[in-house]
Design a protein around this motif. Structure first.
Motif, PDB file in Angstrom:
ATOM      1  N   GLN A  15       0.890  -7.167 -38.690  1.00 17.64           N
ATOM      2  CA  GLN A  15       0.929  -5.808 -39.224  1.00 17.64           C
ATOM      3  C   GLN A  15       0.066  -5.624 -40.470  1.00 17.64           C
ATOM      4  O   GLN A  15      -0.046  -4.510 -40.964  1.00 17.64           O
ATOM      5  CB  GLN A  15       2.365  -5.401 -39.555  1.00 17.64           C
ATOM      6  CG  GLN A  15       3.209  -5.096 -38.345  1.00 17.64           C
ATOM      7  CD  GLN A  15       4.512  -4.457 -38.774  1.00 17.64           C
ATOM      8  OE1 GLN A  15       5.346  -5.090 -39.396  1.00 17.64           O
ATOM      9  NE2 GLN A  15       4.676  -3.203 -38.438  1.00 17.64           N
ATOM     10  N   GLY A  16      -0.497  -6.687 -41.006  1.00 16.86           N
ATOM     11  CA  GLY A  16      -1.348  -6.552 -42.182  1.00 16.86           C
ATOM     12  C   GLY A  16      -0.583  -6.553 -43.495  1.00 16.86           C
ATOM     13  O   GLY A  16      -1.083  -6.074 -44.517  1.00 16.86           O
ATOM     14  N   GLU A  39       4.011 -15.479 -50.867  1.00 15.43           N
ATOM     15  CA  GLU A  39       4.126 -15.083 -49.462  1.00 15.43           C
ATOM     16  C   GLU A  39       5.097 -16.011 -48.756  1.00 15.43           C
ATOM     17  O   GLU A  39       5.131 -17.203 -49.039  1.00 15.43           O
ATOM     18  CB  GLU A  39       2.777 -15.211 -48.748  1.00 15.43           C
ATOM     19  CG  GLU A  39       1.671 -14.397 -49.336  1.00 15.43           C
ATOM     20  CD  GLU A  39       0.306 -14.822 -48.804  1.00 15.43           C
ATOM     21  OE1 GLU A  39       0.236 -15.668 -47.895  1.00 15.43           O
ATOM     22  OE2 GLU A  39      -0.682 -14.308 -49.311  1.00 15.43           O
ATOM     23  N   ILE A  40       5.863 -15.439 -47.862  1.00 10.74           N
ATOM     24  CA  ILE A  40       6.743 -16.228 -47.009  1.00 10.74           C
ATOM     25  C   ILE A  40       6.415 -15.838 -45.581  1.00 10.74           C
ATOM     26  O   ILE A  40       6.506 -14.669 -45.214  1.00 10.74           O
ATOM     27  CB  ILE A  40       8.230 -15.940 -47.313  1.00 10.74           C
ATOM     28  CG1 ILE A  40       8.535 -16.252 -48.778  1.00 10.74           C
ATOM     29  CG2 ILE A  40       9.141 -16.743 -46.383  1.00 10.74           C
ATOM     30  CD1 ILE A  40       9.808 -15.647 -49.289  1.00 10.74           C
ATOM     31  N   HIS A  41       6.006 -16.829 -44.799  1.00 13.71           N
ATOM     32  CA  HIS A  41       5.640 -16.560 -43.401  1.00 13.71           C
ATOM     33  C   HIS A  41       6.696 -17.159 -42.491  1.00 13.71           C
ATOM     34  O   HIS A  41       7.030 -18.325 -42.632  1.00 13.71           O
ATOM     35  CB  HIS A  41       4.320 -17.252 -43.019  1.00 13.71           C
ATOM     36  CG  HIS A  41       3.184 -16.935 -43.902  1.00 13.71           C
ATOM     37  ND1 HIS A  41       2.219 -16.044 -43.552  1.00 13.71           N
ATOM     38  CD2 HIS A  41       2.841 -17.388 -45.129  1.00 13.71           C
ATOM     39  CE1 HIS A  41       1.322 -15.964 -44.529  1.00 13.71           C
ATOM     40  NE2 HIS A  41       1.683 -16.772 -45.492  1.00 13.71           N
ATOM     41  N   GLY A  42       7.189 -16.347 -41.550  1.00 13.05           N
ATOM     42  CA  GLY A  42       7.957 -16.909 -40.453  1.00 13.05           C
ATOM     43  C   GLY A  42       6.925 -17.325 -39.422  1.00 13.05           C
ATOM     44  O   GLY A  42       5.841 -17.775 -39.763  1.00 13.05           O
ATOM     45  N   MET A  43       7.234 -17.135 -38.190  1.00  7.08           N
ATOM     46  CA  MET A  43       6.262 -17.406 -37.131  1.00  7.08           C
ATOM     47  C   MET A  43       5.358 -16.181 -37.041  1.00  7.08           C
ATOM     48  O   MET A  43       5.389 -15.413 -36.083  1.00  7.08           O
ATOM     49  CB  MET A  43       6.975 -17.653 -35.806  1.00  7.08           C
ATOM     50  CG  MET A  43       7.804 -18.916 -35.798  1.00  7.08           C
ATOM     51  SD  MET A  43       6.782 -20.381 -35.780  1.00  7.08           S
ATOM     52  CE  MET A  43       6.177 -20.348 -34.116  1.00  7.08           C
ATOM     53  N   SER A  44       4.564 -15.994 -38.093  1.00  9.00           N
ATOM     54  CA  SER A  44       3.801 -14.752 -38.221  1.00  9.00           C
ATOM     55  C   SER A  44       2.813 -14.545 -37.075  1.00  9.00           C
ATOM     56  O   SER A  44       2.537 -13.411 -36.709  1.00  9.00           O
ATOM     57  CB  SER A  44       3.086 -14.702 -39.571  1.00  9.00           C
ATOM     58  OG  SER A  44       2.216 -15.785 -39.725  1.00  9.00           O
ATOM     59  N   GLN A  45       2.323 -15.609 -36.509  1.00  9.66           N
ATOM     60  CA  GLN A  45       1.399 -15.465 -35.388  1.00  9.66           C
ATOM     61  C   GLN A  45       2.106 -14.892 -34.159  1.00  9.66           C
ATOM     62  O   GLN A  45       1.495 -14.360 -33.278  1.00  9.66           O
ATOM     63  CB  GLN A  45       0.790 -16.825 -35.019  1.00  9.66           C
ATOM     64  CG  GLN A  45      -0.083 -17.409 -36.105  1.00  9.66           C
ATOM     65  CD  GLN A  45      -1.353 -16.617 -36.299  1.00  9.66           C
ATOM     66  OE1 GLN A  45      -1.951 -16.153 -35.347  1.00  9.66           O
ATOM     67  NE2 GLN A  45      -1.765 -16.434 -37.541  1.00  9.66           N
ATOM     68  N   ARG A  46       3.422 -15.021 -34.118  1.00 11.04           N
ATOM     69  CA  ARG A  46       4.192 -14.596 -32.950  1.00 11.04           C
ATOM     70  C   ARG A  46       5.142 -13.441 -33.268  1.00 11.04           C
ATOM     71  O   ARG A  46       6.184 -13.314 -32.664  1.00 11.04           O
ATOM     72  CB  ARG A  46       4.968 -15.782 -32.391  1.00 11.04           C
ATOM     73  CG  ARG A  46       4.080 -16.945 -32.058  1.00 11.04           C
ATOM     74  CD  ARG A  46       4.794 -17.917 -31.152  1.00 11.04           C
ATOM     75  NE  ARG A  46       3.990 -19.103 -30.936  1.00 11.04           N
ATOM     76  CZ  ARG A  46       3.022 -19.201 -30.046  1.00 11.04           C
ATOM     77  NH1 ARG A  46       2.707 -18.183 -29.292  1.00 11.04           N
ATOM     78  NH2 ARG A  46       2.358 -20.320 -29.906  1.00 11.04           N
ATOM     79  N   GLY A  47       4.786 -12.657 -34.255  1.00  7.55           N
ATOM     80  CA  GLY A  47       5.615 -11.497 -34.565  1.00  7.55           C
ATOM     81  C   GLY A  47       6.812 -11.804 -35.442  1.00  7.55           C
ATOM     82  O   GLY A  47       7.738 -11.015 -35.522  1.00  7.55           O
ATOM     83  N   GLY A  48       6.814 -12.963 -36.102  1.00  7.56           N
ATOM     84  CA  GLY A  48       7.915 -13.321 -36.995  1.00  7.56           C
ATOM     85  C   GLY A  48       7.807 -12.609 -38.336  1.00  7.56           C
ATOM     86  O   GLY A  48       6.832 -11.913 -38.618  1.00  7.56           O
ATOM     87  N   VAL A  50       7.210 -11.646 -42.135  1.00  4.70           N
ATOM     88  CA  VAL A  50       6.232 -11.933 -43.184  1.00  4.70           C
ATOM     89  C   VAL A  50       6.680 -11.144 -44.411  1.00  4.70           C
ATOM     90  O   VAL A  50       6.853  -9.933 -44.340  1.00  4.70           O
ATOM     91  CB  VAL A  50       4.804 -11.495 -42.780  1.00  4.70           C
ATOM     92  CG1 VAL A  50       3.830 -11.746 -43.920  1.00  4.70           C
ATOM     93  CG2 VAL A  50       4.347 -12.207 -41.523  1.00  4.70           C
ATOM     94  N   VAL A  51       6.908 -11.844 -45.505  1.00  8.60           N
ATOM     95  CA  VAL A  51       7.325 -11.193 -46.743  1.00  8.60           C
ATOM     96  C   VAL A  51       6.367 -11.601 -47.854  1.00  8.60           C
ATOM     97  O   VAL A  51       6.089 -12.778 -48.049  1.00  8.60           O
ATOM     98  CB  VAL A  51       8.770 -11.578 -47.137  1.00  8.60           C
ATOM     99  CG1 VAL A  51       9.151 -10.960 -48.473  1.00  8.60           C
ATOM    100  CG2 VAL A  51       9.748 -11.148 -46.060  1.00  8.60           C
ATOM    101  N   SER A  52       5.853 -10.611 -48.580  1.00  7.32           N
ATOM    102  CA  SER A  52       5.031 -10.864 -49.763  1.00  7.32           C
ATOM    103  C   SER A  52       5.742 -10.265 -50.960  1.00  7.32           C
ATOM    104  O   SER A  52       6.273  -9.152 -50.880  1.00  7.32           O
ATOM    105  CB  SER A  52       3.638 -10.233 -49.624  1.00  7.32           C
ATOM    106  OG  SER A  52       2.898 -10.889 -48.628  1.00  7.32           O
ATOM    107  N   ALA A 146      -4.350   0.343 -39.224  1.00  3.80           N
ATOM    108  CA  ALA A 146      -4.510   0.901 -40.572  1.00  3.80           C
ATOM    109  C   ALA A 146      -3.182   1.351 -41.178  1.00  3.80           C
ATOM    110  O   ALA A 146      -3.149   1.835 -42.308  1.00  3.80           O
ATOM    111  CB  ALA A 146      -5.502   2.062 -40.546  1.00  3.80           C
ATOM    112  N   ALA A 147      -2.078   1.150 -40.465  1.00  2.00           N
ATOM    113  CA  ALA A 147      -0.757   1.521 -40.999  1.00  2.00           C
ATOM    114  C   ALA A 147      -0.480   0.797 -42.311  1.00  2.00           C
ATOM    115  O   ALA A 147       0.152   1.354 -43.212  1.00  2.00           O
ATOM    116  CB  ALA A 147       0.335   1.217 -39.978  1.00  2.00           C
ATOM    117  N   ASN A 148      -0.978  -0.441 -42.445  1.00  2.00           N
ATOM    118  CA  ASN A 148      -0.737  -1.179 -43.691  1.00  2.00           C
ATOM    119  C   ASN A 148      -1.376  -0.490 -44.889  1.00  2.00           C
ATOM    120  O   ASN A 148      -0.805  -0.471 -45.988  1.00  2.00           O
ATOM    121  CB  ASN A 148      -1.209  -2.635 -43.573  1.00  2.00           C
ATOM    122  CG  ASN A 148      -2.703  -2.784 -43.392  1.00  2.00           C
ATOM    123  OD1 ASN A 148      -3.389  -1.886 -42.883  1.00  2.00           O
ATOM    124  ND2 ASN A 148      -3.230  -3.927 -43.787  1.00  2.00           N
TER     125      ASN A 148
END
Length: 194
Positions: A15-16, A39-48, A50-52, A146-148
């Motif tokens: 999602q950016g 930044e904290i990434h879950g399985m971000s490549q698979r839609g998990g 993502v928190v910044s 561009a929603a981000n």
């Protein structure tokens, strides 16, 4: 002594979220703030998840971590992420919520149901809620990705940071072929906030 402001951006992979947090951090630094970002990434490549987390002040910021109950604003790139991160908001906190619903793997497999009444729950906790159809607005502009930047524009306006040259930040961090789209997205996000 200047007050430290705490921002939490939460979304799912793709999602950016991280790009928005990076542009926010760069803009704040260029405006002379001391900024820390994590930044904290879950399985971000698979839609998990993502928190910044971004913390900034005119004085020294010592930690990049936003503690629960201290965020001035939570920007959620989809509704469930707003609900998941509500506990980070302070008593006067603002929630900026993209009115998109992205079902998790457990929802897709039928193991869980996506909650129905998310916005009313957020409205009970946050002092102010800015709900935006950012994904739809981005699609209307020509690219849902561009929603981000729409959410970044809303965040900037909600936090009173409009004196920073955000157009320059977008120009410096977005590929040229997507530049006009993202500049429009930035403006669209700012107009969502009164």
């Amino acid at each position: 002594m200047s007050e430290t402001k705490n921002i939490l951006l939460a979304g799912v992979g793709g999602q950016g979220t991280i790009l928005a947090a990076k542009m926010l951090t760069i803009g704040l630094m260029e405006a002379g703030y001391d900024v820390k970002m994590s930044e904290i990434h879950g399985m971000s490549q698979r839609g998990g998840d993502v928190v910044s987390q971004v913390r900034y002040s005119r004085d020294k910021v010592f930690s990049p971590v936003v503690e629960k109950g201290t965020a001035d604003i939570v920007v959620a790139f989809e509704e469930m992420e707003a609900l998941r991160n509500l506990e980070y908001l302070n008593a006067d906190g603002i929630a900026v919520v993209n009115r998109e619903r992205i079902p998790s793997m457990t929802v897709l497999t039928g193991a869980e149901k996506y909650p129905e009444e998310i916005l009313p729950e957020i409205e009970r906790t946050a002092k102010k809620v800015i709900a935006i159809d950012a994904s739809q607005k981005a699609a209307d502009l020509g690219n849902v990705k561009a929603a981000n930047v729409i959410l970044l524009g809303a965040l900037v306006k909600a936090m009173g940071l409009t004196d920073i040259d955000w157009e320059k930040i977008v120009r410096d961090n977005v590929k040229e072929k997507f530049l006009d789209l993202n500049l429009e997205a930035l403006k669209a996000g700012m107009t969502e906030v009164e």
